[in-house]
Design a protein around this motif. Structure first.
Motif, PDB file in Angstrom:
ATOM      1  N   VAL A  19       0.863  -1.184   0.000  1.00  0.00           N
ATOM      2  CA  VAL A  19       0.000   0.000   0.000  1.00  0.00           C
ATOM      3  C   VAL A  19       0.900   1.235   0.000  1.00  0.00           C
ATOM      4  CG1 VAL A  19      -1.720   1.269   1.325  1.00  0.00           C
ATOM      5  CG2 VAL A  19      -1.787  -1.211   1.293  1.00  0.00           C
ATOM      6  N   ASN A  20       0.631   2.158  -0.916  1.00  0.00           N
ATOM      7  CA  ASN A  20       1.378   3.414  -0.940  1.00  0.00           C
ATOM      8  C   ASN A  20       0.776   4.335   0.119  1.00  0.00           C
ATOM      9  OD1 ASN A  20       2.633   5.829  -1.448  1.00  0.00           O
ATOM     10  ND2 ASN A  20       2.479   5.645  -3.666  1.00  0.00           N
ATOM     11  N   ILE A  21       1.337   4.300   1.300  1.00  0.00           N
ATOM     12  CA  ILE A  21       0.772   4.999   2.454  1.00  0.00           C
ATOM     13  C   ILE A  21       0.682   6.507   2.238  1.00  0.00           C
ATOM     14  CG2 ILE A  21       1.184   5.512   4.898  1.00  0.00           C
ATOM     15  CD1 ILE A  21       1.579   2.678   5.313  1.00  0.00           C
ATOM     16  N   ASP A  22       1.563   7.052   1.423  1.00  0.00           N
ATOM     17  CA  ASP A  22       1.559   8.498   1.192  1.00  0.00           C
ATOM     18  C   ASP A  22       0.360   8.960   0.357  1.00  0.00           C
ATOM     19  OD1 ASP A  22       3.937   8.760   2.598  1.00  0.00           O
ATOM     20  OD2 ASP A  22       5.147   8.425   0.799  1.00  0.00           O
ATOM     21  N   ASN A  23      -0.237   8.049  -0.424  1.00  0.00           N
ATOM     22  CA  ASN A  23      -1.282   8.445  -1.364  1.00  0.00           C
ATOM     23  C   ASN A  23      -2.668   7.879  -1.075  1.00  0.00           C
ATOM     24  OD1 ASN A  23       0.589   9.925  -2.786  1.00  0.00           O
ATOM     25  ND2 ASN A  23       1.067   8.277  -4.186  1.00  0.00           N
ATOM     26  N   ILE A  24      -2.859   7.235   0.060  1.00  0.00           N
ATOM     27  CA  ILE A  24      -4.200   6.749   0.397  1.00  0.00           C
ATOM     28  C   ILE A  24      -4.642   7.350   1.728  1.00  0.00           C
ATOM     29  CG2 ILE A  24      -3.886   4.588  -0.877  1.00  0.00           C
ATOM     30  CD1 ILE A  24      -3.835   3.166   1.816  1.00  0.00           C
ATOM     31  N   PRO A  25      -5.948   7.525   1.913  1.00  0.00           N
ATOM     32  CA  PRO A  25      -6.444   8.114   3.169  1.00  0.00           C
ATOM     33  C   PRO A  25      -6.131   7.237   4.383  1.00  0.00           C
ATOM     34  CG  PRO A  25      -8.155   8.077   1.484  1.00  0.00           C
ATOM     35  CD  PRO A  25      -7.010   7.276   0.961  1.00  0.00           C
ATOM     36  N   LEU A  26      -5.827   7.883   5.490  1.00  0.00           N
ATOM     37  CA  LEU A  26      -5.548   7.174   6.739  1.00  0.00           C
ATOM     38  C   LEU A  26      -6.723   6.288   7.144  1.00  0.00           C
ATOM     39  CD1 LEU A  26      -3.691   6.710   9.162  1.00  0.00           C
ATOM     40  CD2 LEU A  26      -4.686   8.743  10.208  1.00  0.00           C
ATOM     41  N   LYS A  27      -7.944   6.706   6.833  1.00  0.00           N
ATOM     42  CA  LYS A  27      -9.142   5.935   7.192  1.00  0.00           C
ATOM     43  C   LYS A  27      -9.105   4.533   6.582  1.00  0.00           C
ATOM     44  CE  LYS A  27     -13.103   5.839   9.247  1.00  0.00           C
ATOM     45  NZ  LYS A  27     -13.167   5.820  10.687  1.00  0.00           N
ATOM     46  N   LEU A  28      -8.596   4.393   5.358  1.00  0.00           N
ATOM     47  CA  LEU A  28      -8.501   3.066   4.732  1.00  0.00           C
ATOM     48  C   LEU A  28      -7.546   2.171   5.501  1.00  0.00           C
ATOM     49  CD1 LEU A  28      -8.492   3.641   0.870  1.00  0.00           C
ATOM     50  CD2 LEU A  28     -10.258   2.599   2.275  1.00  0.00           C
ATOM     51  N   ILE A  29      -6.452   2.723   5.957  1.00  0.00           N
ATOM     52  CA  ILE A  29      -5.487   1.944   6.732  1.00  0.00           C
ATOM     53  C   ILE A  29      -6.123   1.525   8.053  1.00  0.00           C
ATOM     54  CG2 ILE A  29      -3.264   2.057   7.922  1.00  0.00           C
ATOM     55  CD1 ILE A  29      -2.437   4.010   5.623  1.00  0.00           C
ATOM     56  N   GLU A  30      -6.853   2.437   8.676  1.00  0.00           N
ATOM     57  CA  GLU A  30      -7.530   2.114   9.939  1.00  0.00           C
ATOM     58  C   GLU A  30      -8.588   1.031   9.754  1.00  0.00           C
ATOM     59  OE1 GLU A  30      -9.045   5.918  11.064  1.00  0.00           O
ATOM     60  OE2 GLU A  30      -7.160   6.555  11.981  1.00  0.00           O
ATOM     61  N   MET A  31      -9.178   0.959   8.562  1.00  0.00           N
ATOM     62  CA  MET A  31     -10.225  -0.034   8.299  1.00  0.00           C
ATOM     63  C   MET A  31      -9.654  -1.375   7.839  1.00  0.00           C
ATOM     64  SD  MET A  31     -13.113   2.393   6.598  1.00  0.00           S
ATOM     65  CE  MET A  31     -14.503   1.296   6.792  1.00  0.00           C
ATOM     66  N   GLY A  48     -18.752   3.306 -12.920  1.00  0.00           N
ATOM     67  CA  GLY A  48     -17.422   2.714 -12.819  1.00  0.00           C
ATOM     68  C   GLY A  48     -16.562   3.198 -11.665  1.00  0.00           C
ATOM     69  N   ASP A  49     -17.024   4.169 -10.915  1.00  0.00           N
ATOM     70  CA  ASP A  49     -16.237   4.704  -9.815  1.00  0.00           C
ATOM     71  C   ASP A  49     -17.195   5.218  -8.748  1.00  0.00           C
ATOM     72  OD1 ASP A  49     -13.982   5.551  -8.417  1.00  0.00           O
ATOM     73  OD2 ASP A  49     -13.765   7.409  -9.545  1.00  0.00           O
ATOM     74  N   PRO A  50     -17.107   4.828  -7.506  1.00  0.00           N
ATOM     75  CA  PRO A  50     -16.055   4.054  -6.866  1.00  0.00           C
ATOM     76  C   PRO A  50     -16.291   2.544  -6.998  1.00  0.00           C
ATOM     77  CG  PRO A  50     -17.607   4.782  -5.210  1.00  0.00           C
ATOM     78  CD  PRO A  50     -18.071   5.356  -6.519  1.00  0.00           C
ATOM     79  N   ALA A  61     -15.886   1.629   0.164  1.00  0.00           N
ATOM     80  CA  ALA A  61     -15.912   2.153  -1.198  1.00  0.00           C
ATOM     81  C   ALA A  61     -14.590   2.886  -1.430  1.00  0.00           C
ATOM     82  CB  ALA A  61     -17.090   3.098  -1.391  1.00  0.00           C
ATOM     83  N   ILE A  62     -13.897   2.523  -2.512  1.00  0.00           N
ATOM     84  CA  ILE A  62     -12.597   3.103  -2.818  1.00  0.00           C
ATOM     85  C   ILE A  62     -12.625   3.673  -4.233  1.00  0.00           C
ATOM     86  CG2 ILE A  62     -10.130   2.643  -3.076  1.00  0.00           C
ATOM     87  CD1 ILE A  62     -10.426   0.354  -1.077  1.00  0.00           C
ATOM     88  N   ARG A  63     -12.204   4.909  -4.362  1.00  0.00           N
ATOM     89  CA  ARG A  63     -12.136   5.542  -5.686  1.00  0.00           C
ATOM     90  C   ARG A  63     -10.996   4.925  -6.501  1.00  0.00           C
ATOM     91  NH1 ARG A  63     -15.385   9.767  -6.614  1.00  0.00           N
ATOM     92  NH2 ARG A  63     -14.082  10.230  -8.396  1.00  0.00           N
ATOM     93  N   ILE A  64     -11.118   4.966  -7.818  1.00  0.00           N
ATOM     94  CA  ILE A  64     -10.140   4.333  -8.697  1.00  0.00           C
ATOM     95  C   ILE A  64      -8.738   4.890  -8.482  1.00  0.00           C
ATOM     96  CG2 ILE A  64      -9.428   4.089 -11.117  1.00  0.00           C
ATOM     97  CD1 ILE A  64     -12.361   3.554 -11.789  1.00  0.00           C
ATOM     98  N   GLU A  65      -8.608   6.217  -8.338  1.00  0.00           N
ATOM     99  CA  GLU A  65      -7.255   6.777  -8.171  1.00  0.00           C
ATOM    100  C   GLU A  65      -6.590   6.281  -6.889  1.00  0.00           C
ATOM    101  OE1 GLU A  65      -9.957  10.216  -6.700  1.00  0.00           O
ATOM    102  OE2 GLU A  65      -9.910   9.079  -8.537  1.00  0.00           O
ATOM    103  N   THR A  66      -7.365   5.947  -5.888  1.00  0.00           N
ATOM    104  CA  THR A  66      -6.815   5.378  -4.654  1.00  0.00           C
ATOM    105  C   THR A  66      -6.515   3.895  -4.844  1.00  0.00           C
ATOM    106  OG1 THR A  66      -8.055   6.969  -3.335  1.00  0.00           O
ATOM    107  CG2 THR A  66      -7.238   5.034  -2.195  1.00  0.00           C
TER     108      THR A  66
END
Length: 77
Positions: A19-31, A48-50, A61-66
């Motif tokens: 996981v590229n920690i610099d480019n994804i929201p902290l909430k996703l890591i917490e989940m 097609g998105d999310p 739900a995760i957006r494509i860029e993430t």
């Protein structure tokens, strides 16, 4: 074969490798969006998105860029 999360098809399961920690929201890591956890694509939004995933029994739900920032390896069917 290592691929990114957007290449998973509906109903397919995989394991998160990196996981590229610099480019994804902290909430996703917490989940639970962490290396070693299982992930499954449940649904794709009508436009097609999310993308809607199950990560260790947590629906997200995760957006494509993430999703492009999350590398996985598909589970063998």
């Amino acid at each position: 074969m290592e691929i990114n999360l957007t290449q998973l098809k509906k109903g397919e399961k995989a394991t998160i490798l990196d996981v590229n920690i610099d480019n994804i929201p902290l909430k996703l890591i917490e989940m639970g969006c962490l290396p070693g956890n299982s992930i499954e694509l449940i649904q794709i939004a009508p436009l097609g998105d999310p993308l809607y995933y199950n990560i260790n029994d947590c629906h997200v739900a995760i957006r494509i860029e993430t999703a492009l920032e999350i590398n996985i390896i598909k589970a063998i069917s």
